[in-house]
Write an enzyme that holds these catalytic residues in place. Structure first.
Site, short mmCIF file in Angstrom:
data_model
loop_
_atom_site.label_atom_id
_atom_site.label_comp_id
_atom_site.label_asym_id
_atom_site.label_seq_id
_atom_site.Cartn_x
_atom_site.Cartn_y
_atom_site.Cartn_z
N LEU A 51 -36.48 30.22 -34.42
CA LEU A 51 -36.23 29.72 -34.94
C LEU A 51 -36.13 30.73 -36.63
O LEU A 51 -35.97 31.64 -38.07
CB LEU A 51 -35.67 28.86 -35.71
CG LEU A 51 -35.35 28.23 -34.60
CD1 LEU A 51 -35.00 26.38 -35.54
CD2 LEU A 51 -33.78 28.43 -34.61
N GLN B 141 -37.46 36.86 -40.73
CA GLN B 141 -37.08 37.21 -42.68
C GLN B 141 -35.72 36.43 -42.57
O GLN B 141 -34.72 37.63 -42.18
CB GLN B 141 -37.04 38.61 -42.89
CG GLN B 141 -37.91 39.14 -44.25
CD GLN B 141 -36.27 38.93 -45.47
OE1 GLN B 141 -35.49 36.97 -46.08
NE2 GLN B 141 -35.41 39.73 -45.24
N THR C 122 -26.82 35.44 -36.04
CA THR C 122 -26.35 35.34 -37.33
C THR C 122 -24.92 35.96 -37.47
O THR C 122 -24.51 36.74 -36.67
CB THR C 122 -27.38 35.95 -38.11
OG1 THR C 122 -26.67 35.65 -39.62
CG2 THR C 122 -27.37 37.67 -38.61
N GLU D 198 -24.04 37.19 -39.95
CA GLU D 198 -23.94 38.47 -40.89
C GLU D 198 -23.89 39.72 -39.89
O GLU D 198 -23.95 40.84 -40.10
CB GLU D 198 -25.37 38.93 -41.20
CG GLU D 198 -25.47 37.59 -43.00
CD GLU D 198 -25.02 37.99 -43.76
OE1 GLU D 198 -24.55 39.40 -43.95
OE2 GLU D 198 -24.77 36.96 -44.36
N TYR E 209 -30.30 42.64 -42.72
CA TYR E 209 -30.86 41.70 -42.62
C TYR E 209 -29.65 41.88 -40.49
O TYR E 209 -30.01 41.21 -39.74
CB TYR E 209 -30.83 40.49 -42.81
CG TYR E 209 -30.43 39.23 -42.60
CD1 TYR E 209 -31.61 38.32 -41.78
CD2 TYR E 209 -29.26 38.23 -41.99
CE1 TYR E 209 -31.82 37.05 -41.31
CE2 TYR E 209 -29.37 36.85 -41.57
CZ TYR E 209 -30.28 37.00 -40.83
OH TYR E 209 -30.41 35.76 -40.42
N LYS F 246 -30.65 41.39 -37.29
CA LYS F 246 -29.82 40.67 -36.08
C LYS F 246 -29.86 41.13 -34.68
O LYS F 246 -29.95 40.99 -33.84
CB LYS F 246 -29.54 39.36 -37.14
CG LYS F 246 -30.06 39.09 -37.22
CD LYS F 246 -31.26 37.65 -36.47
CE LYS F 246 -31.94 36.40 -37.01
NZ LYS F 246 -32.54 35.59 -36.84
#
Length: 350
Positions: free
Chosen positions: A91, A94, A136, A138, A159, A163
């Site tokens: 978990l 950034q 995520t 995103e 980000y 990921k």
């Protein structure tokens, strides 16, 4: 579906959580302790008290905290050896999308290369360890909703890209090439009173609570029309656990299936605090005033992202069917919970 794996061994099942000091890490630690796990948490030496978000555990010290971080391979190897885990929940990250535009190298170093270091440490210690990777929504970026496990990924931020690279190379890649039991939980936005205050949801509830108490006059936001699928972090950690209890490793979208704008969040938070807002103007000139006509919210373009994800709406039907998981806390209940928690905390400080 398999939820009886804990009965296979006589010793307590062990879990190592990276990102223990964050919102999700704290809720997951509480959840696993209730399940009878022996819980280990990775925490940077510079971190604050790792139990700051886990008030219920402060006196018992039921979690073994191990020093380390995703930048340091040796610390990860020591942590995995010391915890000897059955399950690892990665978990740590950034996790601020906005900051990732300003610090893309750091974001990749932690979110991509850090995952690689952790996976290598786990495989070297015991290739049978089950690994959960916090992916995520995103990663979907500009992909049109609803987004599900078969949707195309099209990230627009460093980000989201970091990921996605981690998901493709270390989750899907190592699962297919090396038979590793590693899974991604593709979680849509999930919030709580433990969310960091620099995130927009917590910024809203904290700012409005301060204005309510006369501790602040106004605050600023960016894009009010961005739509997000917001759920409660306490519900989502259960999904993380369920993902690792399956017979075969598989990735799942975890979401509520409902989307709301930032403006919706502001309105509900204000209502929860018994504050009446009146919206005036449009675009960058839009404001929100209170019942006395005082401007308490303005729009500031500096809070707009260079590339915005405008609409996220998750389809978690696979998780609901195969994991038996579903969110329990509604959007309205979530916002009310956060607003009440911030108001209560601020009152203690006055």
């Amino acid at each position: 579906m398999n939820e009886t794996r804990q009965e296979v061994t006589n010793r307590k099942r062990r879990a190592l959580i990276t990102g223990l000091t964050g919102q999700d890490g704290s809720y997951l630690a509480e959840f696993l302790l209730k399940k009878g796990y022996e819980v280990f948490g990775l925490a940077r030496r510079t971190s604050n008290d790792p139990f700051a978000r886990v008030d219920a555990l402060r006196t018992g010290r039921l979690i073994t905290v191990l020093p380390g971080n995703l930048r340091d391979s040796a610390s990860l190897e020591r942590a995995v050896k010391a915890s000897d885990p059955d399950e690892i929940y990665n978990l740590a990250a950034q996790s601020d999308v906005g900051i990732s535009f300003e610090c893309p190298e750091e974001t990749f170093e932690i979110n991509y290369h850090g995952l690689g270091r952790l996976v290598h440490a786990a495989v070297d210690h015991n290739p049978k360890i089950r690994i959960y990777q916090a992916s995520t929504s995103e990663m979907f970026g500009k992909t049109m909703p609803p987004q599900h496990e078969r949707s195309l990924f099209d990230p627009v931020s460093p980000y989201g890209l970091a990921k996605l690279r981690g998901h493709e190379d270390y989750v899907v890649g190592y699962r297919q090439k090396h038979g590793l039991f590693i899974c991604s939980g593709i979680l849509f936005n999930h919030e709580s009173p433990r969310r960091g205050k620099h995130f927009v949801t917590r910024k809203i509830t904290t700012s409005l609570a301060k204005i309510k108490l006369g501790l602040q006059e106004s605050f600023e936001l960016g894009n009010l029309e961005a739509k997000r699928d917001w759920g409660f972090a306490g519900d989502y950690v259960e999904a993380m656990w369920k993902i690792l209890q399956q017979h075969e490793p598989k990735d799942y979208v975890i979401s509520t299936g409902q989307s709301h704008t930032v403006r919706d969040f502001v309105n509900l938070a204000a209502a929860a605090l018994d504050m009446k807002l009146v919206w005036q103007g449009s675009g960058l000139g839009e404001t929100a005033t209170d019942e006395k006509g005082r401007v308490i919210l303005r729009i500031n373009p500096k809070y707009y992202r260079p590339q915005e994800v405008n609409y996220l709406l998750g389809d978690s039907s696979a998780a609901r069917k195969e994991l038996g998981w579903e969110p329990k806390c509604s959007f309205a209940e979530l916002v009310k919970m956060m607003a009440a928690a911030d108001l209560g905390e601020l009152k203690k400080q006055i």
